[in-house]
Design a protein around this motif. Sequence first.
Motif, short mmCIF file in Angstrom:
data_model
loop_
_atom_site.label_atom_id
_atom_site.label_comp_id
_atom_site.label_asym_id
_atom_site.label_seq_id
_atom_site.Cartn_x
_atom_site.Cartn_y
_atom_site.Cartn_z
N PRO A 66 0.73 -1.25 -0.08
CA PRO A 66 0.16 -0.12 0.23
C PRO A 66 0.28 1.47 0.13
CG PRO A 66 0.01 -1.51 2.15
CD PRO A 66 0.69 -1.87 1.19
N ILE A 67 0.40 2.31 -1.02
CA ILE A 67 1.16 3.27 -0.53
C ILE A 67 0.63 4.84 -0.31
CG2 ILE A 67 2.76 2.44 -2.92
CD1 ILE A 67 1.03 3.99 -4.86
N HIS A 68 -0.65 4.58 0.04
CA HIS A 68 -2.01 5.66 0.27
C HIS A 68 -1.31 5.97 2.17
CE1 HIS A 68 -3.62 1.40 1.07
NE2 HIS A 68 -4.07 2.24 2.63
N THR A 69 -1.63 6.66 2.26
CA THR A 69 -1.43 7.83 3.27
C THR A 69 -2.35 7.05 4.81
OG1 THR A 69 -3.34 9.11 3.07
CG2 THR A 69 -1.26 9.37 2.93
N LYS A 149 -9.41 7.05 -5.62
CA LYS A 149 -8.11 7.96 -6.11
C LYS A 149 -6.44 8.23 -5.21
CE LYS A 149 -11.43 7.47 -9.76
NZ LYS A 149 -10.54 6.15 -10.34
N LEU A 150 -6.11 7.70 -5.54
CA LEU A 150 -5.02 8.37 -5.22
C LEU A 150 -4.28 9.21 -5.92
CD1 LEU A 150 -2.14 5.15 -4.66
CD2 LEU A 150 -3.44 6.34 -3.39
N PRO A 151 -3.93 10.57 -4.56
CA PRO A 151 -2.89 11.70 -5.34
C PRO A 151 -2.44 11.81 -6.43
CG PRO A 151 -2.61 12.27 -2.77
CD PRO A 151 -3.49 10.52 -3.37
N VAL A 152 -1.99 11.07 -6.46
CA VAL A 152 -0.68 11.03 -7.80
C VAL A 152 -1.61 10.80 -9.18
CG1 VAL A 152 -0.52 8.42 -7.66
CG2 VAL A 152 1.26 9.35 -9.37
N TYR A 153 -2.61 9.43 -9.29
CA TYR A 153 -3.88 9.41 -9.70
C TYR A 153 -4.36 10.29 -10.58
CZ TYR A 153 -2.84 4.98 -8.56
OH TYR A 153 -2.50 3.30 -8.93
N LEU A 154 -5.10 11.38 -8.96
CA LEU A 154 -5.66 12.76 -9.79
C LEU A 154 -4.70 13.96 -10.74
CD1 LEU A 154 -7.72 12.96 -6.22
CD2 LEU A 154 -8.54 12.31 -8.53
N ARG A 155 -3.01 13.90 -10.08
CA ARG A 155 -2.07 15.15 -10.92
C ARG A 155 -2.10 13.62 -12.24
NH1 ARG A 155 0.21 14.77 -5.26
NH2 ARG A 155 1.92 12.41 -6.21
#
Length: 269
Positions: A66-69, A149-155
């Motif tokens: 997992p890489i999410h917070t 969504k992960l922040p990286v996907y949104l970026r």
Amino acid sequence: MWFRHRFNHRASERNRTKFPRIGHYNTWLIDELQRLVLQNHGVLMFPDWSNTSEFKDTAERFGTIPIHTKDLGDELKAHMKDKPPFALSRDMMYIAKMTKVPVPFLSVNHPEEKKLFTRLMASSKNFDSEQMALDWIKYVDKDKQIYPKLPVYLRSYWKVYEKGLSVKATAKSYEKSINSLEKVLEETQKKALPDRITIMETQTLRCRLHSPSCTNTRNDECVPTGVDNASAGLIVVGNTTIRSPGVATKTSKRVRSKDASPSTRRKRV
């Protein structure tokens, strides 16, 4: 885990210099044997062997992790607590299991997700991927196929969204020029239209002089008696007359046979 262990062992046999070929994958037995021989005889059976059993266990994880917070994971678990579960594929189930969440984090792909991104961008002044990822959890829905969504996907999708805005702004800036061009084209067509109508009317008059019962505009076409050319839907383009759909036409052609005599030909015609 067992597959990864065997894969690494075979790779070591192929690529590591002087790596022993023990004929099996139970490396912990070799570790124990190495330790006993060293303790009893003071020598190493396999000098180039690294005893993995002597390494201290750590909290590190390898593979799919997992890489999410923690806040993002807790928010997702709380949201999905009273929601129906998603119909996940085997790959998605694996990702969800390894990342310890009920629904895997996926990139922005579904049309409903793109619409949601646009709405969230319209309601916020600045783009903040971390905050948007938390706000996104409230809209995770099985029926609409909206995944977390992960922040990286949104970026990543923000770049696509920004490019779309640039294209729309460019199209809007040229809107006045396009409207002006369409007006010029329309006026040009109106000026050219009377000349075409004149050609059509001239051809009709010539046809009526020869045959009052027919309103031909060409030798091979015939409009029913009493139907005006304008109502018949004739369109003249250059030297070609085109009849609109739904208009009855009749074609009269003379066919000659090579084998028939001149008198027979006249009778057949």
